[in-house]
Structure formats: structure tokens, C-alpha cells
Design a protein around this motif. Sequence first.
Motif, PDB file in Angstrom:
ATOM      1  N   MET A  37       0.833  -1.196   0.000  1.00 44.71           N
ATOM      2  CA  MET A  37       0.000   0.000   0.000  1.00 44.71           C
ATOM      3  C   MET A  37       0.872   1.252   0.000  1.00 44.71           C
ATOM      4  SD  MET A  37      -3.435   1.204   1.946  1.00 44.71           S
ATOM      5  CE  MET A  37      -3.055   0.642   3.535  1.00 44.71           C
ATOM      6  N   GLN A  38       2.022   1.230   0.676  1.00 40.15           N
ATOM      7  CA  GLN A  38       2.923   2.379   0.654  1.00 40.15           C
ATOM      8  C   GLN A  38       3.426   2.637  -0.766  1.00 40.15           C
ATOM      9  OE1 GLN A  38       5.911   1.335   3.536  1.00 40.15           O
ATOM     10  NE2 GLN A  38       4.816   2.305   5.218  1.00 40.15           N
ATOM     11  N   ILE A  39       3.632   1.587  -1.530  1.00 40.71           N
ATOM     12  CA  ILE A  39       4.120   1.717  -2.904  1.00 40.71           C
ATOM     13  C   ILE A  39       3.011   2.212  -3.822  1.00 40.71           C
ATOM     14  CG2 ILE A  39       4.920   0.409  -4.920  1.00 40.71           C
ATOM     15  CD1 ILE A  39       6.478  -1.374  -2.878  1.00 40.71           C
ATOM     16  N   LEU A  40       1.833   1.599  -3.730  1.00 40.70           N
ATOM     17  CA  LEU A  40       0.742   1.897  -4.659  1.00 40.70           C
ATOM     18  C   LEU A  40      -0.157   3.050  -4.231  1.00 40.70           C
ATOM     19  CD1 LEU A  40      -0.386  -1.726  -5.558  1.00 40.70           C
ATOM     20  CD2 LEU A  40       0.930  -0.148  -6.976  1.00 40.70           C
ATOM     21  N   GLY A  41      -0.266   3.285  -2.953  1.00 42.36           N
ATOM     22  CA  GLY A  41      -1.251   4.241  -2.446  1.00 42.36           C
ATOM     23  C   GLY A  41      -2.565   3.510  -2.215  1.00 42.36           C
ATOM     24  N   PRO A  42      -3.447   4.058  -1.382  1.00 40.11           N
ATOM     25  CA  PRO A  42      -4.664   3.347  -0.995  1.00 40.11           C
ATOM     26  C   PRO A  42      -5.575   2.944  -2.153  1.00 40.11           C
ATOM     27  CG  PRO A  42      -4.354   5.298   0.373  1.00 40.11           C
ATOM     28  CD  PRO A  42      -3.302   5.331  -0.686  1.00 40.11           C
ATOM     29  N   GLY A  43      -5.865   3.850  -3.081  1.00 43.81           N
ATOM     30  CA  GLY A  43      -6.786   3.540  -4.185  1.00 43.81           C
ATOM     31  C   GLY A  43      -6.233   2.473  -5.117  1.00 43.81           C
ATOM     32  N   GLY A  51      -8.234  -7.096  -7.942  1.00 46.00           N
ATOM     33  CA  GLY A  51      -7.983  -7.646  -9.266  1.00 46.00           C
ATOM     34  C   GLY A  51      -8.368  -6.728 -10.411  1.00 46.00           C
ATOM     35  N   THR A  52      -8.613  -5.447 -10.119  1.00 43.81           N
ATOM     36  CA  THR A  52      -9.003  -4.516 -11.179  1.00 43.81           C
ATOM     37  C   THR A  52      -7.869  -3.591 -11.603  1.00 43.81           C
ATOM     38  OG1 THR A  52      -9.848  -2.938  -9.544  1.00 43.81           O
ATOM     39  CG2 THR A  52     -11.427  -4.528 -10.460  1.00 43.81           C
ATOM     40  N   PHE A  53      -6.657  -3.826 -11.097  1.00 43.64           N
ATOM     41  CA  PHE A  53      -5.509  -2.979 -11.428  1.00 43.64           C
ATOM     42  C   PHE A  53      -4.259  -3.856 -11.528  1.00 43.64           C
ATOM     43  CE2 PHE A  53      -2.651   0.741 -10.105  1.00 43.64           C
ATOM     44  CZ  PHE A  53      -2.751   1.376 -11.326  1.00 43.64           C
ATOM     45  N   PRO A  54      -4.124  -4.618 -12.633  1.00 42.03           N
ATOM     46  CA  PRO A  54      -2.972  -5.512 -12.779  1.00 42.03           C
ATOM     47  C   PRO A  54      -1.674  -4.730 -12.966  1.00 42.03           C
ATOM     48  CG  PRO A  54      -4.277  -5.481 -14.793  1.00 42.03           C
ATOM     49  CD  PRO A  54      -5.026  -4.679 -13.769  1.00 42.03           C
ATOM     50  N   MET A  55      -0.558  -5.356 -12.691  1.00 41.18           N
ATOM     51  CA  MET A  55       0.751  -4.706 -12.773  1.00 41.18           C
ATOM     52  C   MET A  55       1.016  -4.060 -14.126  1.00 41.18           C
ATOM     53  SD  MET A  55       3.581  -6.922 -10.804  1.00 41.18           S
ATOM     54  CE  MET A  55       3.555  -7.080  -9.050  1.00 41.18           C
ATOM     55  N   ASP A  56       0.529  -4.652 -15.185  1.00 39.76           N
ATOM     56  CA  ASP A  56       0.768  -4.097 -16.518  1.00 39.76           C
ATOM     57  C   ASP A  56       0.134  -2.724 -16.700  1.00 39.76           C
ATOM     58  OD1 ASP A  56       2.251  -6.285 -17.271  1.00 39.76           O
ATOM     59  OD2 ASP A  56       0.594  -7.281 -18.283  1.00 39.76           O
ATOM     60  N   GLU A  57      -0.754  -2.332 -15.799  1.00 39.18           N
ATOM     61  CA  GLU A  57      -1.426  -1.034 -15.904  1.00 39.18           C
ATOM     62  C   GLU A  57      -0.898  -0.004 -14.905  1.00 39.18           C
ATOM     63  OE1 GLU A  57      -5.660  -1.573 -15.760  1.00 39.18           O
ATOM     64  OE2 GLU A  57      -5.610  -3.095 -17.337  1.00 39.18           O
ATOM     65  N   TRP A  58       0.167  -0.319 -14.188  1.00 39.50           N
ATOM     66  CA  TRP A  58       0.680   0.569 -13.150  1.00 39.50           C
ATOM     67  C   TRP A  58       1.411   1.787 -13.686  1.00 39.50           C
ATOM     68  CZ3 TRP A  58       2.991  -2.924  -8.749  1.00 39.50           C
ATOM     69  CH2 TRP A  58       1.966  -3.696  -8.202  1.00 39.50           C
ATOM     70  N   ARG A  68      11.569  12.795 -25.758  1.00 43.02           N
ATOM     71  CA  ARG A  68      11.282  11.367 -25.877  1.00 43.02           C
ATOM     72  C   ARG A  68      10.196  10.987 -24.879  1.00 43.02           C
ATOM     73  NH1 ARG A  68      17.064   9.955 -23.618  1.00 43.02           N
ATOM     74  NH2 ARG A  68      16.680  10.307 -21.440  1.00 43.02           N
ATOM     75  N   ASP A  69       9.554   9.877 -25.145  1.00 42.33           N
ATOM     76  CA  ASP A  69       8.487   9.399 -24.265  1.00 42.33           C
ATOM     77  C   ASP A  69       9.054   9.086 -22.887  1.00 42.33           C
ATOM     78  OD1 ASP A  69       6.718   9.621 -26.351  1.00 42.33           O
ATOM     79  OD2 ASP A  69       6.634   7.468 -26.767  1.00 42.33           O
ATOM     80  N   SER A  70       8.213   9.199 -21.885  1.00 45.79           N
ATOM     81  CA  SER A  70       8.587   8.824 -20.521  1.00 45.79           C
ATOM     82  C   SER A  70       7.441   8.035 -19.913  1.00 45.79           C
ATOM     83  CB  SER A  70       8.875  10.075 -19.682  1.00 45.79           C
ATOM     84  OG  SER A  70       7.708  10.860 -19.539  1.00 45.79           O
ATOM     85  N   TYR A  71       7.735   7.381 -18.818  1.00 45.75           N
ATOM     86  CA  TYR A  71       6.720   6.607 -18.109  1.00 45.75           C
ATOM     87  C   TYR A  71       6.416   7.281 -16.788  1.00 45.75           C
ATOM     88  CZ  TYR A  71       7.269   2.808 -21.410  1.00 45.75           C
ATOM     89  OH  TYR A  71       7.280   2.063 -22.556  1.00 45.75           O
ATOM     90  N   GLY A  72       5.147   7.291 -16.433  1.00 42.36           N
ATOM     91  CA  GLY A  72       4.716   7.858 -15.168  1.00 42.36           C
ATOM     92  C   GLY A  72       3.746   6.929 -14.471  1.00 42.36           C
ATOM     93  N   VAL A  73       3.414   7.271 -13.247  1.00 42.69           N
ATOM     94  CA  VAL A  73       2.492   6.467 -12.449  1.00 42.69           C
ATOM     95  C   VAL A  73       1.088   6.606 -13.027  1.00 42.69           C
ATOM     96  CG1 VAL A  73       1.487   6.162 -10.153  1.00 42.69           C
ATOM     97  CG2 VAL A  73       3.907   6.757 -10.404  1.00 42.69           C
ATOM     98  N   ALA A  74       0.434   5.489 -13.224  1.00 41.59           N
ATOM     99  CA  ALA A  74      -0.942   5.500 -13.741  1.00 41.59           C
ATOM    100  C   ALA A  74      -1.903   5.920 -12.637  1.00 41.59           C
ATOM    101  CB  ALA A  74      -1.319   4.108 -14.240  1.00 41.59           C
ATOM    102  N   PRO A  75      -2.974   6.616 -13.006  1.00 41.03           N
ATOM    103  CA  PRO A  75      -3.972   6.962 -12.004  1.00 41.03           C
ATOM    104  C   PRO A  75      -4.712   5.708 -11.521  1.00 41.03           C
ATOM    105  CG  PRO A  75      -4.738   7.576 -14.184  1.00 41.03           C
ATOM    106  CD  PRO A  75      -3.323   7.092 -14.335  1.00 41.03           C
ATOM    107  N   ALA A  76      -5.276   5.824 -10.345  1.00 41.76           N
ATOM    108  CA  ALA A  76      -6.085   4.712  -9.832  1.00 41.76           C
ATOM    109  C   ALA A  76      -7.298   4.536 -10.735  1.00 41.76           C
ATOM    110  CB  ALA A  76      -6.526   5.007  -8.399  1.00 41.76           C
ATOM    111  N   PRO A  77      -7.814   3.323 -10.847  1.00 39.65           N
ATOM    112  CA  PRO A  77      -9.007   3.102 -11.669  1.00 39.65           C
ATOM    113  C   PRO A  77     -10.160   4.001 -11.220  1.00 39.65           C
ATOM    114  CG  PRO A  77      -8.053   1.004 -11.015  1.00 39.65           C
ATOM    115  CD  PRO A  77      -7.322   2.088 -10.260  1.00 39.65           C
ATOM    116  N   GLN A  78     -11.014   4.375 -12.176  1.00 41.23           N
ATOM    117  CA  GLN A  78     -12.146   5.262 -11.911  1.00 41.23           C
ATOM    118  C   GLN A  78     -13.031   4.775 -10.769  1.00 41.23           C
ATOM    119  OE1 GLN A  78     -13.378   8.138 -13.210  1.00 41.23           O
ATOM    120  NE2 GLN A  78     -11.854   8.518 -14.785  1.00 41.23           N
TER     121      GLN A  78
END
Length: 88
Positions: A37-43, A51-58, A68-78
Motif C-alpha cells: 500500500m505504501q508503494i501503490l497508495g490506498p486507491g 484484481g481490477t488494477f494488474p501490474m501491466d497497468e501501473w 522522448r516518451d517517458s513513463y509515469g504512475v498510472a492513475p487509480a481506476p475510476q
Amino acid sequence: MPTAKPWSDLGLDIEEPPSLLPSREGAFEQLTGEQQMQILGPGRYTAYVNGTFPMDEWSVVRSTPGWRDSYGVAPAPQSGGRVSRNAA
């Protein structure tokens, strides 16, 4: 962590040894729920557990013209991580 090319890429017909590095899933599963939870945040953590937020969507790709393109943290699911009652 960088890894060396496989023997076959170097033209050698030698059996590859098993990797000594844990998979990302294995490493994450070894953490406590609190650490996850410290890594991902509560949401995101709630969505991951449900099971609604698999690692591939992080992470998400961010594109900016001229850079150039960069990677950032994905928002929590709606849904905020809650499983829909209408889900099959």
C-alpha cells in the motif's frame, strides 16, 4: 538490473541457467500488505487486491512533442478500486 545476452545470441549452443532474479510479481508478493500500500497508495492498492488494477497497468507512457516518451504512475481506476456489482 541489466542482464547479459543469452548464450544463443552469442552464437553458443549452451543451455541457459535459470534466472537468479525474482520476477516482479514474486518480489511484490513477498512484501507485506502495508508495504504494498505504501508503494501503490490506498486507491491503487485496493484496486490491485480486487484484481481490477494488474501490474501491466501501473504505468502510463507520456509523450511531449520534442522530447522522448517517458513513463509515469498510472492513475487509480475510476471505480476507486471497488469491484462493480454488474461485473461478470
